[in-house]
Design a protein around this motif. Structure first.
Motif, short mmCIF file in Angstrom:
data_model
loop_
_atom_site.label_atom_id
_atom_site.label_comp_id
_atom_site.label_asym_id
_atom_site.label_seq_id
_atom_site.Cartn_x
_atom_site.Cartn_y
_atom_site.Cartn_z
N LYS A 115 0.82 -1.21 0.00
CA LYS A 115 0.00 0.00 0.00
C LYS A 115 0.86 1.26 0.00
O LYS A 115 2.06 1.22 0.25
CB LYS A 115 -0.95 0.00 1.19
CG LYS A 115 -0.28 0.09 2.55
CD LYS A 115 -1.36 0.37 3.60
CE LYS A 115 -0.99 -0.04 4.98
NZ LYS A 115 -1.99 0.25 5.98
N GLY A 116 0.19 2.36 -0.23
CA GLY A 116 0.88 3.65 -0.24
C GLY A 116 1.09 4.20 1.16
O GLY A 116 0.71 3.57 2.15
N ILE A 117 1.71 5.39 1.21
CA ILE A 117 1.90 6.06 2.50
C ILE A 117 0.90 7.21 2.64
O ILE A 117 0.91 7.93 3.64
CB ILE A 117 3.33 6.61 2.67
CG1 ILE A 117 3.72 7.55 1.53
CG2 ILE A 117 4.33 5.46 2.78
CD1 ILE A 117 4.93 8.43 1.84
N ASP A 118 0.02 7.37 1.65
CA ASP A 118 -0.92 8.50 1.69
C ASP A 118 -1.88 8.40 2.88
O ASP A 118 -2.35 9.42 3.38
CB ASP A 118 -1.67 8.68 0.36
CG ASP A 118 -2.24 7.37 -0.20
OD1 ASP A 118 -1.85 6.29 0.29
OD2 ASP A 118 -3.07 7.43 -1.12
N GLY A 119 -2.11 7.16 3.36
CA GLY A 119 -2.98 6.99 4.52
C GLY A 119 -2.35 7.51 5.81
O GLY A 119 -3.04 7.66 6.82
N ARG A 123 -0.42 11.99 10.37
CA ARG A 123 -0.09 11.18 11.55
C ARG A 123 1.07 11.81 12.33
O ARG A 123 1.90 12.50 11.75
CB ARG A 123 0.27 9.76 11.10
CG ARG A 123 -0.03 8.69 12.14
CD ARG A 123 0.16 7.29 11.58
NE ARG A 123 -0.91 6.88 10.66
CZ ARG A 123 -0.85 5.80 9.89
NH1 ARG A 123 0.23 5.04 9.87
NH2 ARG A 123 -1.86 5.48 9.10
N ASP A 124 1.15 11.54 13.63
CA ASP A 124 2.21 12.08 14.48
C ASP A 124 3.58 11.62 13.98
O ASP A 124 3.86 10.41 13.95
CB ASP A 124 1.96 11.60 15.92
CG ASP A 124 3.09 11.99 16.86
OD1 ASP A 124 3.87 12.89 16.50
OD2 ASP A 124 3.18 11.38 17.96
N PRO A 125 4.47 12.56 13.59
CA PRO A 125 5.78 12.18 13.05
C PRO A 125 6.60 11.29 14.00
O PRO A 125 7.32 10.40 13.54
CB PRO A 125 6.48 13.52 12.81
CG PRO A 125 5.39 14.52 12.70
CD PRO A 125 4.26 14.02 13.55
N ALA A 154 8.49 13.59 9.01
CA ALA A 154 7.82 14.87 8.76
C ALA A 154 7.31 14.92 7.32
O ALA A 154 6.20 15.38 7.05
CB ALA A 154 8.77 16.04 9.03
N PHE A 155 8.13 14.40 6.40
CA PHE A 155 7.72 14.36 5.00
C PHE A 155 6.46 13.50 4.82
O PHE A 155 5.52 13.89 4.14
CB PHE A 155 8.87 13.82 4.13
CG PHE A 155 8.44 13.49 2.73
CD1 PHE A 155 8.30 14.50 1.77
CD2 PHE A 155 8.13 12.19 2.36
CE1 PHE A 155 7.86 14.20 0.48
CE2 PHE A 155 7.70 11.87 1.08
CZ PHE A 155 7.57 12.89 0.14
N VAL A 156 6.45 12.32 5.45
CA VAL A 156 5.29 11.42 5.35
C VAL A 156 4.05 12.12 5.91
O VAL A 156 2.97 12.10 5.32
CB VAL A 156 5.55 10.08 6.11
CG1 VAL A 156 4.27 9.27 6.22
CG2 VAL A 156 6.63 9.27 5.41
#
Ligand code: HEC
Ligand code: HEC
Length: 259
Positions: A115-119, A123-125, A154-156
């Motif tokens: 799956k992607g990381i868009d979900g 979210r808390d870094p 932080a990027f995610v």
């Protein structure tokens, strides 16, 4: 005799100090550039942080000047077509559009079914960073240090662009204002890539890879690099500008020579 030796030692140590000072002065120019590519500003802006995290997402060992892994990532599926270091890049499992199996990597040689990381947007870094140290990711502190892991976290959380708005997930067609892209390219990118985008070639002379080549072959990858820069290279990024400007550049460079 001892006096002579002492005198000799003093002269030697004076020479050494001079040599050391010269050596330092000599490399200071070089280390300023290395500082830009690998270092951290004293007061990191949000834009710097997110772009630096984006470069770790792209290729962490090039971004951080670390040792390249030689094994295949334990979480990389057996059915996948890649081996070795490539499988340690975040983008290899999650895609340039951050949508994994639901995006451009939903088929073809980069398919993993992951799956992607868009979900994970918003979210808390700190939680993301902790999660990346554990299985299935297993990124050790030797690979990515704590403060660096905080950047990619932080990027995610806050740095993912809505790439699918500009690069069609199925066809790769790009939506962007070519005229504006041309203006940005001529005044910014051309300083290093040349007006035709042929000044830097990361391919070979028979099979060149220019910005035009790359923008047509992998538009989502190029959008990521325009927003975050190329890891390990002294390149600018357009993180502070609206995403539409990056898409405009992408649309324009698709028209540049590919050979
Ligand atoms: C070898 C493949 C692989 C690589 C490389 C990889 N991941 Fe993952 N990632 C996974 C898998 C598998 C999952 C799903 C885990 C689960 O659902 O338990 C996942 C899940 C995630 C999630 C959670 C997504 C969600 O919706 O909950 C985030 C965030 C994430 N990865 C970030 C990263 C980052 C950042 C990197 C690089 C530093 C990275 N991953 C590298 C395989 C990978
Ligand atoms: C200050 C110099 C500089 C500027 C300005 C610059 N770049 Fe780059 N760029 C580089 C360098 C150096 C590389 C690394 C080339 C290599 O790997 O040989 C690079 C690499 C790239 C790559 C990808 C390389 C790959 O391996 O996939 C792309 C795409 C790219 N630049 C696009 C752009 C765009 C678009 C702009 C304008 C927004 C831009 N660059 C501005 C220096 C620059």
């Amino acid at each position: 005799m001892i006096k002579v030796l002492k005198g000799f030692a003093t002269i030697l140590s004076v020479f050494f100090v001079c040599w050391a000072a010269l050596a330092l002065a000599d490399t200071s120019g070089e280390s300023e550039e290395a500082q830009f590519v690998f270092g951290t500003p004293d007061q990191p802006s949000e834009a710097w942080l997110l772009a630096a995290g984006g470069r770790i997402y792209d290729n962490w060992w090039d971004a951080l000047d670390r040792k390249e892994p030689t094994d295949t990532h334990p979480a990389y599926p057996e059915s996948g077509r890649k081996t070795g270091s490539a499988t340690w890049r975040c983008k290899e499992c999650h895609g340039w559009d951050y949508r994994g199996r639901d995006g451009r990597y939903g088929e073809g040689s980069h398919f993993t079914g992951i799956k992607g990381i868009d979900g994970a947007k918003g979210r808390d870094p700190a939680q993301i960073a902790k999660f990346l140290r554990e299985k299935p990711h297993s990124y050790s502190a030797e690979m990515i240090k704590d403060d660096e892991l905080a950047r990619v976290a932080a990027f995610v959380s806050a740095g993912q662009d809505e790439t699918a708005r500009f690069v069609d997930p199925k066809t790769g067609a790009v939506k962007g204002d070519k005229k504006r892209g041309e203006a940005i390219f001529q005044t910014t990118c051309a300083a290093c890539h040349g007006f035709k985008g042929r000044l830097l070639n990361w391919g070979t002379s028979e099979e060149p890879a220019y910005v035009g080549t790359e923008a047509n072959a992998a538009p989502d990858e190029v959008l990521h690099k325009i927003r975050n820069a190329h890891p390990g290279a002294a390149m600018v990024n357009l993180r502070v500008l609206p995403i539409e400007d990056a898409a405009a550049v992408l649309a324009y460079i698709k028209t540049l020579p590919q050979k």
